[in-house]
Design an enzyme around this catalytic site. Structure first.
Site, PDB file in Angstrom:
ATOM      1  N   ASN A   1       5.407   1.914  -5.089  1.00  0.00           N
ATOM      2  CA  ASN A   1       5.941   1.193  -3.926  1.00  0.00           C
ATOM      3  C   ASN A   1       7.460   1.036  -3.966  1.00  0.00           C
ATOM      4  O   ASN A   1       8.088   0.760  -2.951  1.00  0.00           O
ATOM      5  CB  ASN A   1       5.259  -0.173  -3.781  1.00  0.00           C
TER       6      ASN A   1
ATOM      7  N   ARG B   1      -0.351  -0.793  11.170  1.00  0.00           N
ATOM      8  CA  ARG B   1       0.714  -1.349  10.324  1.00  0.00           C
ATOM      9  C   ARG B   1       1.931  -1.460  11.237  1.00  0.00           C
ATOM     10  O   ARG B   1       2.725  -0.529  11.349  1.00  0.00           O
ATOM     11  CB  ARG B   1       0.991  -0.404   9.147  1.00  0.00           C
TER      12      ARG B   1
ATOM     13  N   ARG C   1      -2.005  10.152  -4.220  1.00  0.00           N
ATOM     14  CA  ARG C   1      -0.804   9.637  -3.556  1.00  0.00           C
ATOM     15  C   ARG C   1      -0.125   8.550  -4.376  1.00  0.00           C
ATOM     16  O   ARG C   1       1.075   8.316  -4.216  1.00  0.00           O
ATOM     17  CB  ARG C   1      -1.163   9.045  -2.186  1.00  0.00           C
TER      18      ARG C   1
END
Length: 431
Positions: A23, A121, A397
């Site tokens: 992240n 989102r 991912r």
């Protein structure tokens, strides 16, 4: 196209090395666009999201190398090329390219985010921030168009605490004229990591990690060398794996403060967790796990990214456990897959209600998103027989060499290519 196979029930022991934070990586790489000389980032995770971003930076003219977890980019020849389609669509965090390109070129065209399907989102807070800084934002044919004559500092109050919007506004504001104040900012460790990189590049940022961030605009940013923080979600995933099936599992390269909410919850469930300076030892106590209630919250609360992995562990707790996700309402696609494996769990609104302990059996299941994939890996490690997980590209991912790491601690896990008819079926579903 691969599938993962796991033979459950083997006892795990040993040490796992945690990789750099996914992240953080997806924001740090776009941030390098703002520099006027080469930037090096060490310990980047070797995951598909990072490789996709490398490809996108090359597409806009950057010279990029990524090997042995070290990323080097020369951004000097980058141009403000539109990125409406292609790799950008596969990337959940493609929106960081908006802030970085707006900050450098005063314009950008970026395809709307792809990646994991966790329900909408919204990027309204990002857009609100860009407009406050002086950009005109339009949505044309599924891409966001950003244009600005010039960028100027502004006071921006985020209606919703958003990691993405906080970072994106920082990226756009570092070269804007004057001071930008972001109020009700997110406090996640990844925001501090991005602010540290930008500061090393010459930006003036104060308050990262608090709810008010002040950015004093500078005219230029230079290259630097930066070491990414360890991945707290990968660390948390392996802590849960340790609780699920390890005698002793040592998690190395972790910042214990970043996983305090999980540490507290595991201890509450009866797991033995010992914390060192940059290591955590998880040991299985002989007793049955206790039930618990969990609610996901913004940092420093319990992370939404660990909700799905923890759900798998909670299938083994005695009594009724409830896990509520206040961040993403649609983050329960793993529940149907866990039920295929024998979990006694149902979804009510934003909560999953589990009755345990359940005897899990291996089954054919599907990773619908990144953390759902992690949840199914944990369930597979605990189940009797063989679990087969398809759509593993979601797991790739965000988890760096997860199969190799699990095998090194004793897990019976391997990859196989999908058979032709399985591959055809997957492609048909994706259409």
């Amino acid at each position: 196209m691969d599938k993962l196979l796991i033979e459950g029930g083997t006892r795990l022991n040993g040490t796992v090395q945690i990789s750099g934070a996914k992240n953080s990586a997806v924001a740090l790489i776009p941030a390098t666009i703002l520099a006027d000389s080469p930037v090096t980032i060490d310990q980047l995770p070797d995951i598909s999201d990072v490789r996709t971003l490398c490809k996108l930076l090359r597409e806009i003219g950057g010279t990029v190398s990524f090997k042995d977890h070290t990323f080097v980019v020369d951004p000097r020849k980058m141009v403000d090329m539109p990125l409406p389609n292609g790799p950008v669509k596969r990337l959940r965090a493609s929106y960081y390219l908006m802030g970085a390109m707006l900050g450098r070129f005063h314009k950008a065209v970026i395809g709307l985010p792809g990646g994991c399907n966790l329900g909408p989102r919204p990027i309204d807070q990002h857009i609100k921030g860009f407009e406050a800084l002086g950009a005109k934002v339009t949505n044309e044919r599924g891409a966001i168009y950003l244009r600005a004559e010039s960028l100027h500092g502004a006071r921006i109050y985020l209606d919703v605490v958003s990691v993405g919007a906080t970072i994106n506004i920082m990226l756009a504001a570092v070269k804007a004229e004057g001071q930008t104040i972001i109020e009700n900012a997110a406090k996640e460790p990844e925001i501090i990591d991005v602010a540290t990189l930008l500061t090393s590049m010459g930006a003036k940022i104060k308050g990262a990690g608090t709810d008010v961030i002040r950015v004093e605009g500078v005219q230029e940013l230079h290259g630097c060398r930066h070491m990414i923080i360890p991945d707290r979600i990968e660390a948390g995933t392996f802590m849960i794996i340790g609780a699920a099936g390890a005698d002793h599992l040592l998690i190395d390269n972790v910042i214990p403060q970043h996983v305090e909410s999980l540490t507290a919850k595991l201890r509450e469930m009866g797991v033995d967790v010992q914390v060192g300076e940059d290591q955590i030892l998880v040991s299985k106590s002989g007793r049955l796990l206790k039930n618990a209630d969990v609610k996901t919250l913004v940092y420093p609360g319990f992370p939404t990214d660990l909700q799905q992995p923890l759900t798998s562990l909670m299938t083994q707790a005695a009594g009724t456990s409830i896990i509520t996700d206040t961040i993403y309402g649609a983050r329960f696609k793993h529940i149907d897959e866990l039920r295929r494996m024998g979990a006694n769990v149902k979804v009510e609104g934003r909560s999953a209600i589990l009755s345990g302990p359940s005897d899990l059996e291996g089954a054919k299941v599907r990773a619908t998103d990144l953390r759902a994939g992690a949840s199914l890996v944990i369930a597979g490690l605990m189940a009797k027989g063989i679990t087969e997980i398809v759509d593993v590209e979601h797991i790739d991912r965000g988890y760096d060499h997860i199969v190799e790491k699990l095998r090194s601690i004793g897990a019976a896990i391997w990859r196989e290519p999908l058979l032709d008819d399985e591959a055809r079926e997957r492609l048909k579903e994706q259409e």
